[in-house]
Design an enzyme around this catalytic site. Sequence first.
Site, PDB file in Angstrom:
ATOM      1  N   HIS A  14       0.834  -1.196   0.000  1.00 45.11           N
ATOM      2  CA  HIS A  14       0.000   0.000   0.000  1.00 45.11           C
ATOM      3  C   HIS A  14       0.877   1.257   0.000  1.00 45.11           C
ATOM      4  O   HIS A  14       0.370   2.367   0.098  1.00 45.11           O
ATOM      5  CB  HIS A  14      -0.924   0.011   1.225  1.00 45.11           C
ATOM      6  N   ASP A  74       9.570  -7.176   1.763  1.00 44.58           N
ATOM      7  CA  ASP A  74       9.690  -6.763   3.154  1.00 44.58           C
ATOM      8  C   ASP A  74      11.093  -6.255   3.316  1.00 44.58           C
ATOM      9  O   ASP A  74      12.060  -6.953   2.963  1.00 44.58           O
ATOM     10  CB  ASP A  74       9.390  -7.898   4.139  1.00 44.58           C
ATOM     11  N   HIS A 188      19.459  -1.824  -2.222  1.00 43.88           N
ATOM     12  CA  HIS A 188      19.178  -3.180  -1.750  1.00 43.88           C
ATOM     13  C   HIS A 188      18.044  -3.811  -2.538  1.00 43.88           C
ATOM     14  O   HIS A 188      18.082  -4.976  -2.890  1.00 43.88           O
ATOM     15  CB  HIS A 188      18.837  -3.142  -0.259  1.00 43.88           C
TER      16      HIS A 188
END
Length: 202
Positions: A14, A74, A188
């Site tokens: 989101h 994540d 990353h």
Amino acid sequence: MRKFTSDRLLVATHNSGKLEEIAELLRPYGVAVTGAAQMALPVPEETEETFVGNARIKAHAAAKATGLPALADDSGVQVDGLNGAPGVHTADWAETENGRDFPMAMRKVHDLLEERNAPQPWTARFVSTLVLAWPDGHDEAFEGVMPGQIVWPPRGDNGHGYDPIFQPTGRDTTFAEMETSEKNRISHRAEAFRKLVEGCFT
């Protein structure tokens, strides 16, 4: 490793900044990207204590709810002087009653490092774990790491999250001082994406 053969991908986030970053990285592969907010998907509870565990929760929940392949990220910052915190709780540190307040979260990182007299430089790393899940329950996982250090005061107006206090190793600018294209090339998340593309898109 399973190849991605669809022309549409649901990105289980989101976060509009993260969605935009992922859409840009996938643009060369002709994949139409849709975000979880556009599909009105609820945010699943992240109950794992690892990046890959929480990415799997988000990716599988989105794939199951929509019948589309789903990609979840994540990611977070691990600060050595804070024993790896905030880690998987990186976004949680910014939560307030009125939404996320990243300037507050960045100050918390700084103040805790000062309180603990953590030796400088304040070494840290950004970690991104991507999980691509299919509706049949299969998934593939990829991780990227960007080492660096925490700096203070915050510098730069680009990027999002903790970018203004993170200076990658070998650079004299923070993520937030870089052009978006430069950050997307070295970050990353970019490293995790290179592994994802190599594994599933080529």
